[in-house]
Design a protein around this motif. Structure first.
Motif, PDB file in Angstrom:
ATOM      1  N   GLY A  39       0.753  -1.176  -0.010  1.00  0.00           N
ATOM      2  CA  GLY A  39      -0.076   0.089   0.063  1.00  0.00           C
ATOM      3  C   GLY A  39       0.924   1.222   0.102  1.00  0.00           C
ATOM      4  N   LEU A  40       1.857   1.245  -0.576  1.00  0.00           N
ATOM      5  CA  LEU A  40       2.914   2.412  -0.694  1.00  0.00           C
ATOM      6  C   LEU A  40       3.327   2.617  -2.119  1.00  0.00           C
ATOM      7  CD1 LEU A  40       5.393   1.209   2.021  1.00  0.00           C
ATOM      8  CD2 LEU A  40       3.731   2.808   2.360  1.00  0.00           C
ATOM      9  N   ASP A  41       4.098   3.716  -2.619  1.00  0.00           N
ATOM     10  CA  ASP A  41       4.508   3.713  -3.799  1.00  0.00           C
ATOM     11  C   ASP A  41       5.672   3.164  -4.184  1.00  0.00           C
ATOM     12  OD1 ASP A  41       6.198   6.193  -3.626  1.00  0.00           O
ATOM     13  OD2 ASP A  41       4.463   7.197  -2.751  1.00  0.00           O
ATOM     14  N   ARG A  42       6.093   3.072  -5.377  1.00  0.00           N
ATOM     15  CA  ARG A  42       7.386   2.427  -5.655  1.00  0.00           C
ATOM     16  C   ARG A  42       8.468   3.354  -5.296  1.00  0.00           C
ATOM     17  NH1 ARG A  42      11.446   3.105  -8.574  1.00  0.00           N
ATOM     18  NH2 ARG A  42      10.673   4.779  -9.665  1.00  0.00           N
ATOM     19  N   GLN A  43       8.434   4.876  -5.306  1.00  0.00           N
ATOM     20  CA  GLN A  43       9.332   5.590  -4.852  1.00  0.00           C
ATOM     21  C   GLN A  43       9.832   5.635  -3.583  1.00  0.00           C
ATOM     22  OE1 GLN A  43       6.852   6.396  -6.589  1.00  0.00           O
ATOM     23  NE2 GLN A  43       7.313   7.240  -8.878  1.00  0.00           N
ATOM     24  N   THR A  44       8.755   5.445  -2.634  1.00  0.00           N
ATOM     25  CA  THR A  44       8.822   5.221  -1.272  1.00  0.00           C
ATOM     26  C   THR A  44       9.878   3.974  -0.896  1.00  0.00           C
ATOM     27  OG1 THR A  44       6.938   6.277  -0.840  1.00  0.00           O
ATOM     28  CG2 THR A  44       8.001   4.868   0.949  1.00  0.00           C
ATOM     29  N   ILE A  45       9.514   2.913  -1.480  1.00  0.00           N
ATOM     30  CA  ILE A  45      10.193   1.634  -1.384  1.00  0.00           C
ATOM     31  C   ILE A  45      11.675   2.275  -1.856  1.00  0.00           C
ATOM     32  CG2 ILE A  45      10.454  -0.763  -2.422  1.00  0.00           C
ATOM     33  CD1 ILE A  45       8.071  -0.347  -0.539  1.00  0.00           C
ATOM     34  N   ASN A  46      11.947   2.603  -3.188  1.00  0.00           N
ATOM     35  CA  ASN A  46      13.206   2.741  -3.622  1.00  0.00           C
ATOM     36  C   ASN A  46      14.062   3.713  -2.611  1.00  0.00           C
ATOM     37  OD1 ASN A  46      15.034   4.852  -5.384  1.00  0.00           O
ATOM     38  ND2 ASN A  46      15.024   2.778  -6.153  1.00  0.00           N
TER      39      ASN A  46
END
Length: 76
Positions: A39-46
């Motif tokens: 439930g997050l965005d890919r940029q946050t994971i990156n």
């Protein structure tokens, strides 16, 4: 205005990011898929994996749940 993070804080951030990345790869997930499941965005994971962002506890719990690993494995 707060002081910039210390070298220790940055090192721990990078270590947590490396553990997230290792667990994600072990689960055979892309950053995009992990973000979707957590439930997050890919940029946050990156940003977390690269150690550029200090992950919030809520997000670490979501990531641990999405990867089916104990939270402690990501922050030990």
């Amino acid at each position: 205005m707060s002081a910039p993070p210390s070298a220790r804080v940055l090192a721990v951030r990078r270590a947590v990011g490396e553990r997230i990345r290792a667990a994600r790869l072990h689960a055979n997930l892309t950053q995009e898929k992990l973000a979707e499941v957590a439930g997050l965005d890919r940029q946050t994971i990156n940003r977390m994996e690269q150690g550029h962002a200090s992950p919030r506890l809520d997000n670490l719990v979501r990531i641990a749940d999405a990867l089916d690993v104990p939270l402690a494995d990501l922050v030990r």
